[in-house]
Structure formats: structure tokens, C-alpha cells
Design a protein around this motif. Sequence first.
Motif, PDB file in Angstrom:
ATOM      1  N   LEU A 176       0.778  -1.336  -0.173  1.00 28.91           N
ATOM      2  CA  LEU A 176       0.007   0.084  -0.106  1.00 28.91           C
ATOM      3  C   LEU A 176       0.959   1.308   0.120  1.00 28.91           C
ATOM      4  CD1 LEU A 176      -2.754   1.192   0.108  1.00 28.91           C
ATOM      5  CD2 LEU A 176      -2.747   1.207   2.688  1.00 28.91           C
ATOM      6  N   ASP A 177       1.699   1.348   0.656  1.00 26.93           N
ATOM      7  CA  ASP A 177       2.780   2.517   0.865  1.00 26.93           C
ATOM      8  C   ASP A 177       3.470   2.795  -0.562  1.00 26.93           C
ATOM      9  OD1 ASP A 177       2.054   2.792   3.706  1.00 26.93           O
ATOM     10  OD2 ASP A 177       3.662   1.495   4.194  1.00 26.93           O
TER      11      ASP A 177
ATOM     12  N   PRO B   6      -5.048   6.597   3.215  1.00 21.99           N
ATOM     13  CA  PRO B   6      -4.860   5.472   3.972  1.00 21.99           C
ATOM     14  C   PRO B   6      -4.742   5.932   5.488  1.00 21.99           C
ATOM     15  CG  PRO B   6      -2.878   5.075   2.447  1.00 21.99           C
ATOM     16  CD  PRO B   6      -3.809   6.341   2.263  1.00 21.99           C
TER      17      PRO B   6
ATOM     18  N   ASP C 171      -5.460   2.368   6.719  1.00 20.76           N
ATOM     19  CA  ASP C 171      -4.800   1.427   5.732  1.00 20.76           C
ATOM     20  C   ASP C 171      -5.640   0.937   4.580  1.00 20.76           C
ATOM     21  OD1 ASP C 171      -2.469   1.146   7.210  1.00 20.76           O
ATOM     22  OD2 ASP C 171      -3.293  -0.514   8.440  1.00 20.76           O
ATOM     23  N   ILE C 172      -6.632   2.101   4.545  1.00 22.78           N
ATOM     24  CA  ILE C 172      -7.515   2.025   3.056  1.00 22.78           C
ATOM     25  C   ILE C 172      -7.398   3.185   2.410  1.00 22.78           C
ATOM     26  CG2 ILE C 172      -9.774   1.612   2.224  1.00 22.78           C
ATOM     27  CD1 ILE C 172     -10.422  -0.317   4.663  1.00 22.78           C
TER      28      ILE C 172
ATOM     29  N   ILE D 111      -8.278   1.090  -2.692  1.00 24.12           N
ATOM     30  CA  ILE D 111      -7.063   0.478  -2.612  1.00 24.12           C
ATOM     31  C   ILE D 111      -6.736  -0.026  -1.254  1.00 24.12           C
ATOM     32  CG2 ILE D 111      -4.537   0.883  -3.271  1.00 24.12           C
ATOM     33  CD1 ILE D 111      -6.430   1.531  -5.608  1.00 24.12           C
ATOM     34  N   VAL D 112      -6.245  -1.716  -1.387  1.00 26.84           N
ATOM     35  CA  VAL D 112      -6.002  -2.224  -0.258  1.00 26.84           C
ATOM     36  C   VAL D 112      -4.912  -3.139  -0.294  1.00 26.84           C
ATOM     37  CG1 VAL D 112      -8.562  -2.353   0.352  1.00 26.84           C
ATOM     38  CG2 VAL D 112      -7.516  -4.031  -0.761  1.00 26.84           C
ATOM     39  N   GLU D 113      -4.166  -3.357   0.665  1.00 26.34           N
ATOM     40  CA  GLU D 113      -3.367  -4.222   0.896  1.00 26.34           C
ATOM     41  C   GLU D 113      -3.574  -5.571   1.499  1.00 26.34           C
ATOM     42  OE1 GLU D 113       1.141  -4.843   3.051  1.00 26.34           O
ATOM     43  OE2 GLU D 113       0.854  -2.703   2.379  1.00 26.34           O
TER      44      GLU D 113
END
Length: 178
Positions: free
Chosen positions: A128-129, A146, A153-154, A167-169
Motif C-alpha cells: 500500500l505504501d 490511508p 490502511d485503506i 485500494i487495499v493491501e
Amino acid sequence: MAFNTEQYPGVSESVRDQTQGFRFNHSMLRIKDPKRSLHFYSHVLGMRVLRRLDFEEMSFSLYFLAKPDNDETIPEDRAERTRWTFSQRGILELTHNWGTEDDPDVAYHDGNSEPQGFGHICFAVPDLDAAIRWFDENQVAYVKRPEDGKMKDIAFIKDPDGYWIEIVEPGRMARLGG
């Protein structure tokens, strides 16, 4: 016993024989300017155009995009590639009504303004980063970064027509929900 489905009111406990072989293939978004949208989805998100279908009598084109694995073999033959495209999962169809790119009055509802309806599509990314740095380098518009809001984190970005893209990890998603 293998996982079947989470159970809630209305959920069928078993898959009916009549639905065997059904596969969710694609979602469609209307776009104003194919050049702008194709650049965004191919350059920023790394998607490939699998097939373009033109319907001259109705003045529109369909662009079918996907993010195939690097080792995936896609048929060269157009007819075979069309059949292959319609047998896949996770395809994005962009629909362009000819002439909209030159009409200043054309704008599509993103589904998130009132009245709300459609919400977003989602891309999973391995880091994600790194994805956020890439989006920043490409001046991508954000709905939510995020680090913002209650759901950390989203991220949510916007495509050229204003559609939201989550966008997700996957590794960061295990602790979501109850």
C-alpha cells in the motif's frame, strides 16, 4: 469441512446445481473520454486492454480491461481472445458513447453523491505504501488517504470520471470488521 459461506438471513446455504459454472465476469463504467480513461487504467493501475468492441450503428465502444498475471497467456486471435475475455474474472468494461469527450455537458454520476447507489471498484496491491507513492507521483486525486478517517490502511482514489477506486493491501485487511 471446507468453508462454504457466511450465513445471514437470505443467504442460500448451498449452491444450486443450476448455477454451476456461473462466473462473475465484469463490471461496466461509462467514460467520457477514452484516451484519458485508458491512460489512467493502463498507466496508473497497470491494466491491459484485452478487447475493444465497436458498435457503429449505436455509436459506442466497449473496452475490456484486466490485470493479467505476467505469465498468463492471452490468445492472439481476436475471436478466441473475445471468448477468453468473457470467461475471465475481474474484468473492467469501460463504455464510451461516441462524442461525449467533446460535450462539456456530459458528466457521469459517480454513485457516491446523492442519490447514492453504486459505490466503488477495488484494487488489491502488494504494498500500500508503494502504491500511494506511485499515485502521488502521478497526481492521482484522492477521496481518502490511508492515514485518514476511522478505517486506516485503506485508500480511495478517483479515476478521470470521478469513480471511486478502493485500494487495499490484503495483508492489512485481516483485522477489519467483527
